[in-house]
Design a protein around this motif. Structure first.
Motif, PDB file in Angstrom:
ATOM      1  N   ARG A  76       2.302   2.804  -3.277  1.00  0.00           N
ATOM      2  CA  ARG A  76       1.447   3.629  -4.132  1.00  0.00           C
ATOM      3  C   ARG A  76       1.712   5.121  -3.942  1.00  0.00           C
ATOM      4  NH1 ARG A  76      -4.041   0.379  -2.459  1.00  0.00           N
ATOM      5  NH2 ARG A  76      -3.451  -1.663  -3.347  1.00  0.00           N
ATOM      6  N   ASP A  77       2.403   5.492  -2.859  1.00  0.00           N
ATOM      7  CA  ASP A  77       2.652   6.906  -2.610  1.00  0.00           C
ATOM      8  C   ASP A  77       3.541   7.540  -3.668  1.00  0.00           C
ATOM      9  OD1 ASP A  77       1.259   7.866  -0.202  1.00  0.00           O
ATOM     10  OD2 ASP A  77       2.356   6.271   0.811  1.00  0.00           O
ATOM     11  N   ILE A  78       4.278   6.738  -4.404  1.00  0.00           N
ATOM     12  CA  ILE A  78       5.105   7.306  -5.469  1.00  0.00           C
ATOM     13  C   ILE A  78       4.234   7.875  -6.582  1.00  0.00           C
ATOM     14  CG2 ILE A  78       5.395   5.264  -6.941  1.00  0.00           C
ATOM     15  CD1 ILE A  78       8.436   6.059  -7.032  1.00  0.00           C
ATOM     16  N   GLU A  79       2.964   7.481  -6.609  1.00  0.00           N
ATOM     17  CA  GLU A  79       2.051   7.980  -7.633  1.00  0.00           C
ATOM     18  C   GLU A  79       1.391   9.304  -7.238  1.00  0.00           C
ATOM     19  OE1 GLU A  79      -0.756   4.842  -8.078  1.00  0.00           O
ATOM     20  OE2 GLU A  79       0.761   3.343  -8.629  1.00  0.00           O
ATOM     21  N   GLU A  80       1.582   9.735  -5.979  1.00  0.00           N
ATOM     22  CA  GLU A  80       0.972  10.984  -5.533  1.00  0.00           C
ATOM     23  C   GLU A  80       1.575  12.173  -6.284  1.00  0.00           C
ATOM     24  OE1 GLU A  80      -1.497  11.745  -3.520  1.00  0.00           O
ATOM     25  OE2 GLU A  80      -1.947   9.627  -3.120  1.00  0.00           O
ATOM     26  N   HIS A  81       0.737  13.139  -6.603  1.00  0.00           N
ATOM     27  CA  HIS A  81       1.165  14.308  -7.369  1.00  0.00           C
ATOM     28  C   HIS A  81       2.100  15.184  -6.542  1.00  0.00           C
ATOM     29  CE1 HIS A  81       1.062  17.527 -10.270  1.00  0.00           C
ATOM     30  NE2 HIS A  81       0.625  18.375  -9.354  1.00  0.00           N
ATOM     31  N   THR A  99      13.907   3.016  -9.569  1.00  0.00           N
ATOM     32  CA  THR A  99      12.573   2.478  -9.836  1.00  0.00           C
ATOM     33  C   THR A  99      12.246   1.551  -8.675  1.00  0.00           C
ATOM     34  OG1 THR A  99      13.312   0.502 -11.033  1.00  0.00           O
ATOM     35  CG2 THR A  99      12.936   2.514 -12.348  1.00  0.00           C
ATOM     36  N   LYS A 115      10.829  10.640  -5.430  1.00  0.00           N
ATOM     37  CA  LYS A 115      10.184  11.117  -6.657  1.00  0.00           C
ATOM     38  C   LYS A 115      10.432  12.616  -6.835  1.00  0.00           C
ATOM     39  CE  LYS A 115       5.630  11.701  -8.810  1.00  0.00           C
ATOM     40  NZ  LYS A 115       4.176  11.439  -8.670  1.00  0.00           N
ATOM     41  N   ASN A 169       0.823  -1.211   0.000  1.00  0.00           N
ATOM     42  CA  ASN A 169       0.000   0.000   0.000  1.00  0.00           C
ATOM     43  C   ASN A 169       0.858   1.262   0.000  1.00  0.00           C
ATOM     44  OD1 ASN A 169      -2.475  -1.272  -0.097  1.00  0.00           O
ATOM     45  ND2 ASN A 169      -2.735  -1.337   2.130  1.00  0.00           N
ATOM     46  N   TYR A 197       7.918   9.088  -1.888  1.00  0.00           N
ATOM     47  CA  TYR A 197       7.449  10.404  -2.327  1.00  0.00           C
ATOM     48  C   TYR A 197       8.626  11.371  -2.420  1.00  0.00           C
ATOM     49  CZ  TYR A 197       4.464  14.576  -2.466  1.00  0.00           C
ATOM     50  OH  TYR A 197       3.852  15.750  -2.814  1.00  0.00           O
TER      51      TYR A 197
END
Length: 254
Positions: A11-16, A217, A207, A8, A204
């Motif tokens: 998924r924070d790498i997908e935060e804007h 990655t 990123k 879970n 995050y």
């Protein structure tokens, strides 16, 4: 067994992420940084209030500069990261700030001796170009991130270190300014700790600063990320050492 919590957090790498705003992980207490013995904001504020013409180099999304209102009668800002430029324009132009996109630190779109104050937080600069656009009685204030910043992240991941910036520290920057015709009147360097309280916060962060681990990655470093995750689960946090230094300089007119 699949670690659902770990998956879970990935998924924070997908935060804007936009501008230079880490509030997603700082305001929620998921990342915290140790205190410096100085405040960049408290140092630049009295200079801003006395300035007639100021430049903010590398304004990001303009978040910090907007907080220094009221701004000098002439205030300009530069930004070299293309995604940040429209964000900075939208935020700062209504405040009367001229925002310029720049590609080269040694080629700034301003006339000589244009500013009596140049401020710079965590942005590259050319001493020669700063000297050109700074008035004879002007002041240059910069807080920088040292080249050995957060190398504990690279070590924990087993990632190569970006050696391009390892030389960058207070001594090097100070000598460079002095050789460039400046008097450095104040300087300080410290290495406070920074803590990540979950692996999602670290993702995050990585990123937002891709130069820390250029080949990053999740798939490439997943085993190491999981090891850091387990460390956080047992210890409560993952701690790394940062590197910050600040200099205040004026032109040597002797």
């Amino acid at each position: 067994m699949k670690d659902t919590l770990f998956e879970n957090y990935l998924r924070d790498i997908e935060e804007h992420f936009s501008g230079w705003d880490f509030s997603y992980i700082t305001d929620s207490g998921r990342m915290d940084s140790g205190m410096l013995s100085w405040s960049y904001g408290s140092i630049v504020t009295p200079h801003i209030r006395q300035s007639k013409a100021m430049l903010d180099m590398g304004t990001g999304g303009g978040e910090l500069l907007a907080k220094f209102q009221p701004l000098p009668p002439v205030t300009c800002a530069t930004e070299g990261y293309a995604p940040n430029f429209p964000i900075a324009k939208k935020r700062l132009e209504p405040l009367g700030v001229t925002v310029k996109e720049v590609k080269e630190d040694n080629l700034l779109p301003f006339t000589s001796e244009r500013f009596d104050l140049i401020i710079n937080k965590h942005e590259e600069y050319s001493p020669k170009e700063v000297k050109r656009i700074l008035s004879s009685q002007g002041t240059f204030i910069t807080q920088q991130v040292g080249g050995n910043d957060c190398l504990d992240i690279n070590q924990a991941l087993g990632a190569p270190v970006n050696e391009e910036f390892l030389h960058w520290n207070l001594e090097y920057a100070r000598n460079e300014l002095v050789e460039g015709g400046f008097d450095v009147v104040e300087w300080k360097e410290e290495e406070p700790f920074q803590r990540f309280y979950d692996i999602g916060a670290l993702l995050y962060y990585l990123k937002a600063i891709p130069w820390q681990v250029p080949d990053f990655t999740i798939d490439r470093y997943k085993d190491s990320l999981y090891a850091i995750h387990k460390t956080i689960q047992s210890k409560g946090f993952f701690e790394v050492k940062t590197n910050r230094f600040i200099l205040i300089a004026r032109l040597n007119n002797s």
